[in-house]
Scaffold this motif. Structure first.
Motif, short mmCIF file in Angstrom:
data_model
loop_
_atom_site.label_atom_id
_atom_site.label_comp_id
_atom_site.label_asym_id
_atom_site.label_seq_id
_atom_site.Cartn_x
_atom_site.Cartn_y
_atom_site.Cartn_z
N CYS A 60 -5.92 -0.14 -0.81
CA CYS A 60 -5.12 0.93 -1.43
C CYS A 60 -5.44 1.10 -2.92
N GLY A 93 0.12 4.41 1.21
CA GLY A 93 0.10 5.26 2.39
C GLY A 93 -0.50 6.63 2.22
N CYS A 126 -5.99 4.69 1.82
CA CYS A 126 -4.93 4.72 2.83
C CYS A 126 -5.18 5.83 3.84
N ASN A 144 -5.73 -4.47 7.74
CA ASN A 144 -5.08 -3.23 7.34
C ASN A 144 -3.86 -3.06 8.25
N TYR A 171 -5.74 0.13 4.42
CA TYR A 171 -4.57 -0.14 3.59
C TYR A 171 -4.75 -1.36 2.69
N SER A 224 0.84 -1.20 0.00
CA SER A 224 0.00 0.00 0.00
C SER A 224 0.87 1.25 0.00
#
Length: 394
Positions: free
Chosen positions: A104, A91, A96, A339, A101, A89
């Motif tokens: 993503c 971020g 995110c 996540n 995550y 992912s």
């Protein structure tokens, strides 16, 4: 380098493959020091081969030491000790930012309508080379890797890659009332940690079921009230006997589609794996091939108005859900891939503080060289030699 590669149903091998290298400025390359075999890897070993290609590198539970970083990775340097989450992912995208995550948008596998890419998994999830190898290219290393201190053994931190955040999220999603009861279905690594985390987070009664002696014994060591599935014909009744006749406030299904006791769908899984790969892929994606015994047990054993949290993986699309019972009992249902990064700050005090409150250092039953991976997969799949969790050391 040497890596564990998938070659066919129940056929994994340790092969020589090209060394990974920096491909994007946000990449890093790590030297793997420990890597786990996950229950999800057994799905690839046994059922989901239609979504793999010979030579795919397996594994999504790695940790190690940074060897090289791309030009945009300012948070890591060579020599840093890191754990790598199984989510790939970025971020910083929409999902995110919501701490989802596993969804993503940057790495979503839109071709197959799936969420974020995963390390060492199928083409449905990006076919990213995995971490059961001597070295690993880590995409989005400017966000994903978790730095951990030098000193303690790898087992203290390795499970931050998957087992601990998956278990923490399962407990979070279970919405266990303070002092309330929770039933954990399955005492593999995820179930063991779900039970321990639930106790640490204030559950009053934690009940767990399994049918493997070593797993039941390990759970009892941590104060878990166990039910041996071989001794009870009706698990729901046994749970109600322990919960004032109502059922558990919450149930965590840590088993998923590999549940025992469903011969018809078990046969469907095996028949699907004998089909040509493109046909098998369509069957598994579109048909009912899950063994739903665990889910049906969860629905029966949860109290009215309770919550079911699914952390075990399910794969079929047409599996029959008992909607009338779910509606009548007013059951809340939560599920999804962990996540990972969302839970690390909550978990870190349990693995960096004094003592070992979650027992991470005694979860692994076997520590083997990477070269012994083929036998390790077979042992884990057949639950031989008391195997609960196997770690490989490149």
């Amino acid at each position: 380098m040497k890596a564990v590669t998938w070659q066919g149903k129940r056929d994994v091998r340790v092969d020589e493959v090209p060394d990974p290298k920096i491909e994007e400025p946000t990449d890093a390359v790590i030297r793997v020091t420990s890597t786990g075999i996950c229950g999800s890897d057994l799905h690839l070993y046994e059922v989901l081969g239609a979504f793999l290609e010979p030579g795919d590198i397996l594994g999504h539970e790695p940790m190690g030491v940074v060897e090289e970083v791309g030009s945009e990775v300012g948070n890591l340097k060579p020599g840093d000790r890191v754990v790598v989450p199984f989510n790939v992912s970025c971020g910083h995208c929409y999902y995110c930012d919501l701490l989802l995550y596993s969804q993503c948008e940057t790495t979503q596998v839109t071709e197959h309508g799936k969420g974020a890419a995963l390390l060492g998994y199928t083409k449905l999830y990006g076919q990213v080379p995995g971490g059961q190898a001597e070295r690993l290219r880590v995409p989005f290393a400017n966000f994903g890797p978790i730095k951990v201190p030098d000193g303690p053994p790898d087992e203290r931190f390795l499970y931050l890659s998957d087992v601990l955040p998956t278990s923490w999220q399962a407990v979070e999603y279970a919405n266990i009332p303070t002092g309330g009861s929770v039933l954990v279905l399955g005492l593999g690594p995820i179930g063991q940690m779900c039970a321990r985390i639930a106790l640490q987070r204030g559950a009053g009664k934690v009940i767990a079921i399994d049918l493997v002696d070593e797993r039941l014994e390990l759970a009892r060591k941590y104060g878990i009230d166990t039910i041996d599935l071989r001794q009870y014909k009706h698990v729901g009744e046994a749970v109600r006997d322990r919960t004032d006749g109502r059922g558990a406030d919450s149930v965590i299904d840590a088993v998923g589609m590999e549940a025992h006791g469903a011969p018809v769908t078990g046969l469907a899984q095996q028949l699907a794996t004998l089909l040509p790969a493109p046909v098998a892929a369509k069957v598994i994606e579109k048909a009912a091939v899950d063994r739903l015994s665990a889910l049906y047990t969860a629905i029966d054993a949860v109290r009215r108005g309770g919550t079911i949290s699914l952390s075990g993986v399910y794969g079929g699309m047409l599996d029959p859900m008992p909607m009338m019972t779910l509606f009548d009992k007013q059951i809340q249902l939560r599920m999804g891939q962990a996540n990972v990064r969302a839970w690390i700050d909550d978990i870190m005090p349990f693995v960096t503080g004094d003592g070992d409150p979650l027992g991470v250092e005694d979860l692994a039953t076997h520590r083997l060289p990477l070269s012994e991976a083929p036998g390790a997969y077979e042992m884990f799949q057949k639950k031989r030699d008391g195997a609960i969790k196997i770690l490989l050391e490149p």
